[in-house]
Scaffold this motif. Structure first.
Motif, mmCIF file in Angstrom:
data_model
loop_
_atom_site.group_PDB
_atom_site.id
_atom_site.type_symbol
_atom_site.label_atom_id
_atom_site.label_comp_id
_atom_site.label_asym_id
_atom_site.label_seq_id
_atom_site.Cartn_x
_atom_site.Cartn_y
_atom_site.Cartn_z
ATOM 1 N N THR A 200 0.858 -1.177 0.000
ATOM 2 C CA THR A 200 0.000 0.000 0.000
ATOM 3 C C THR A 200 0.896 1.229 0.000
ATOM 4 O O THR A 200 2.114 1.139 0.188
ATOM 5 N N ILE A 201 0.296 2.373 -0.190
ATOM 6 C CA ILE A 201 1.082 3.604 -0.185
ATOM 7 C C ILE A 201 1.716 3.852 1.185
ATOM 8 O O ILE A 201 2.746 4.512 1.301
ATOM 9 N N PHE A 202 1.134 3.259 2.234
ATOM 10 C CA PHE A 202 1.657 3.447 3.588
ATOM 11 C C PHE A 202 2.949 2.661 3.811
ATOM 12 O O PHE A 202 3.628 2.859 4.817
ATOM 13 N N ASP A 203 3.294 1.755 2.887
ATOM 14 C CA ASP A 203 4.530 0.982 3.009
ATOM 15 C C ASP A 203 5.750 1.721 2.481
ATOM 16 O O ASP A 203 6.867 1.223 2.601
ATOM 17 N N ASN A 204 5.545 2.892 1.890
ATOM 18 C CA ASN A 204 6.656 3.639 1.304
ATOM 19 C C ASN A 204 7.180 4.656 2.313
ATOM 20 O O ASN A 204 6.557 5.696 2.538
ATOM 21 N N PRO A 205 8.342 4.406 2.929
ATOM 22 C CA PRO A 205 8.841 5.311 3.971
ATOM 23 C C PRO A 205 9.390 6.623 3.423
ATOM 24 O O PRO A 205 9.670 7.542 4.183
ATOM 25 N N VAL A 206 9.537 6.712 2.096
ATOM 26 C CA VAL A 206 10.059 7.940 1.497
ATOM 27 C C VAL A 206 9.023 9.061 1.562
ATOM 28 O O VAL A 206 9.370 10.236 1.645
ATOM 29 N N ILE A 207 7.735 8.700 1.531
ATOM 30 C CA ILE A 207 6.673 9.699 1.574
ATOM 31 C C ILE A 207 6.469 10.160 3.007
ATOM 32 O O ILE A 207 6.181 9.356 3.894
ATOM 33 N N THR A 208 6.623 11.451 3.244
ATOM 34 C CA THR A 208 6.470 11.990 4.594
ATOM 35 C C THR A 208 5.010 11.929 5.024
ATOM 36 O O THR A 208 4.094 11.839 4.196
ATOM 37 N N LYS A 209 4.784 12.012 6.333
ATOM 38 C CA LYS A 209 3.413 11.945 6.854
ATOM 39 C C LYS A 209 2.576 13.097 6.322
ATOM 40 O O LYS A 209 1.404 12.908 5.964
ATOM 41 N N ASP A 210 3.151 14.299 6.261
ATOM 42 C CA ASP A 210 2.395 15.448 5.759
ATOM 43 C C ASP A 210 1.992 15.237 4.305
ATOM 44 O O ASP A 210 0.854 15.525 3.923
ATOM 45 N N ARG A 211 2.924 14.743 3.477
ATOM 46 C CA ARG A 211 2.608 14.509 2.079
ATOM 47 C C ARG A 211 1.569 13.386 1.948
ATOM 48 O O ARG A 211 0.659 13.464 1.127
ATOM 49 N N LEU A 212 1.711 12.353 2.772
ATOM 50 C CA LEU A 212 0.767 11.243 2.749
ATOM 51 C C LEU A 212 -0.636 11.720 3.125
ATOM 52 O O LEU A 212 -1.630 11.343 2.485
ATOM 53 N N ASP A 213 -0.718 12.579 4.139
ATOM 54 C CA ASP A 213 -2.018 13.126 4.542
ATOM 55 C C ASP A 213 -2.641 13.933 3.406
ATOM 56 O O ASP A 213 -3.858 13.869 3.174
ATOM 57 N N ASP A 214 -1.808 14.696 2.683
ATOM 58 C CA ASP A 214 -2.310 15.489 1.560
ATOM 59 C C ASP A 214 -2.861 14.590 0.455
ATOM 60 O O ASP A 214 -3.900 14.872 -0.140
ATOM 61 N N ILE A 215 -2.125 13.502 0.168
ATOM 62 C CA ILE A 215 -2.546 12.586 -0.900
ATOM 63 C C ILE A 215 -3.861 11.906 -0.529
ATOM 64 O O ILE A 215 -4.801 11.865 -1.320
ATOM 65 N N VAL A 216 -3.930 11.395 0.692
ATOM 66 C CA VAL A 216 -5.128 10.674 1.126
ATOM 67 C C VAL A 216 -6.335 11.592 1.164
ATOM 68 O O VAL A 216 -7.460 11.178 0.856
ATOM 69 N N ALA A 217 -6.114 12.856 1.511
ATOM 70 C CA ALA A 217 -7.221 13.812 1.622
ATOM 71 C C ALA A 217 -7.900 14.061 0.275
ATOM 72 O O ALA A 217 -9.046 14.531 0.236
ATOM 73 N N GLN A 218 -7.224 13.752 -0.820
ATOM 74 C CA GLN A 218 -7.797 13.977 -2.146
ATOM 75 C C GLN A 218 -8.809 12.898 -2.533
ATOM 76 O O GLN A 218 -9.488 13.026 -3.550
#
Length: 349
Positions: A200-218
């Motif tokens: 899943t996208i949550f398995d990628n440690p390169v993506i920061t939490k803030d960026r991940l939150d932005d992506i999921v919010a879309q």
């Protein structure tokens, strides 16, 4: 656990998959977008290339450009960067190729596209040792079978595939992935023949939490797209795609509208069949995130009475009425059933 290599951080599940890939024949990384699947395969492919006894290898994507971008470049992590100073893009017998100097000598990686029915013709003539493919679900079956045939004489045969999830009954699952898993689990093939991992996208440690939150919010978390793109689940894009909207339409719709609140209008066209009519529907997107239907129309007529010219005339009349009732309205898109390209071409003209 995370591991850093070549300036890139690998998550624990990715590390486990890559370790298995060193000894497995067929390796498949499936899952969400931006999950790091392609990078895993590229790194293992590059590591094994250093000691590969085979001279020729294959890299494919849905198109040649896709293969070069995702496997050759890969956002600075691809094969041309891993072998910087030891590689060069060349033409080899009318094929795009990357020539790499390894400790065992020169190795040639042929790059090709795979989505067309005649794609297999581009990879004929050579025997390949390893094959790495991105978006394997977008490859034509002909090139998949031809690539396997081209590997029959390989001294160290390896396969690396990645894909985003599709419908559960897609051919890539039925003919390959699910079949290989069943063969492995039943003992028909050795355990390390088939190495599969889901991310899943949550398995990628390169993506920061803030960026991940932005992506999921879309994404609407109840939608098919969230299940596919974020959770990496296999699901068909049919039926109630946006269930939250379907279950609670009053939260998103209004019955009346002030023309000044209209941001833009989209028009949907559903071409009729033997028992249905061709219909037009204009939906207004309003300030505040709500929508309403401004106008709809069904083309009257029985079987054999409706032709392309009739649909064109009715569509123009529908548009004229919309502009008359809502002067100055911005019509952003017209979406039509893409299976009727000849009708769409007529409307476009």
């Amino acid at each position: 656990m995370t591991v850093q290599g070549n300036g890139y951080i690998f998550g624990g599940r990715h590390c486990d998959y890559m370790r298995r890939a060193y000894r497995s024949t067929v390796n498949v990384a499936e899952g969400a977008v931006r999950a790091g699947k392609t990078v895993d395969n590229v790194f293992v492919f590059a590591a094994l290339l250093e000691d590969s006894p085979d001279r020729f290898h294959l890299a494919t994507g849905s198109t040649l450009g896709n293969a070069k971008l995702n496997l050759g470049d890969c956002n600075g992590l691809g094969l041309e960067h891993i072998f910087r100073g030891r590689s060069k893009w060349i033409r080899y017998r009318d094929n795009e190729a990357l020539r790499v100097q390894t400790k065992r000598g020169e190795r040639i990686i042929i790059f090709a596209g795979g989505k067309n029915s005649d794609s297999y013709k581009k990879i004929r003539g050579n025997s390949y040792g390893m094959w790495i493919a991105t978006e394997i679900n977008l490859h034509d079956d002909g090139i998949i079978r031809e690539a396997f045939n081209r590997q029959l004489a390989a001294r160290d045969r390896r396969v690396f595939w990645d894909l985003n999830p599709g419908p559960p009954n897609a051919p890539i699952y039925r003919d390959y992935l699910d079949k290989y898993a069943a063969m492995r689990d039943s003992g028909e093939v050795r355990e390390d023949f088939y190495n599969y991992a889901h991310f899943t996208i949550f398995d990628n440690p390169v993506i920061t939490k803030d960026r991940l939150d932005d992506i999921v919010a879309q994404y609407d978390k109840t939608s098919v797209w969230y299940r596919r793109d974020i959770l990496g689940q296999r699901c068909a894009a049919e039926g109630l795609i946006y269930r939250k909207f379907a279950d609670n339409p009053s939260e998103f719709t209004v019955d009346s509208v002030n023309p000044q609140d209209i941001r833009f209008v989209n028009i949907g066209i559903d071409f009729g069949g033997n028992r249905s009519k061709t219909t037009f529907a204009a939906s207004a997107f309003l300030d505040g995130g709500r929508i309403t239907v401004l106008r709809d129309h069904a083309v009257d007529g029985g079987k054999g009475e409706i032709d392309a010219e009739r649909i064109n005339r009715e569509c123009l009349r529908f548009l004229d009425g919309l502009r008359r009732d809502y002067p100055g309205v911005y019509i952003k898109y017209i979406f039509a059933d893409n299976e009727a390209q000849y009708l769409i071409n007529g409307l476009r003209r």
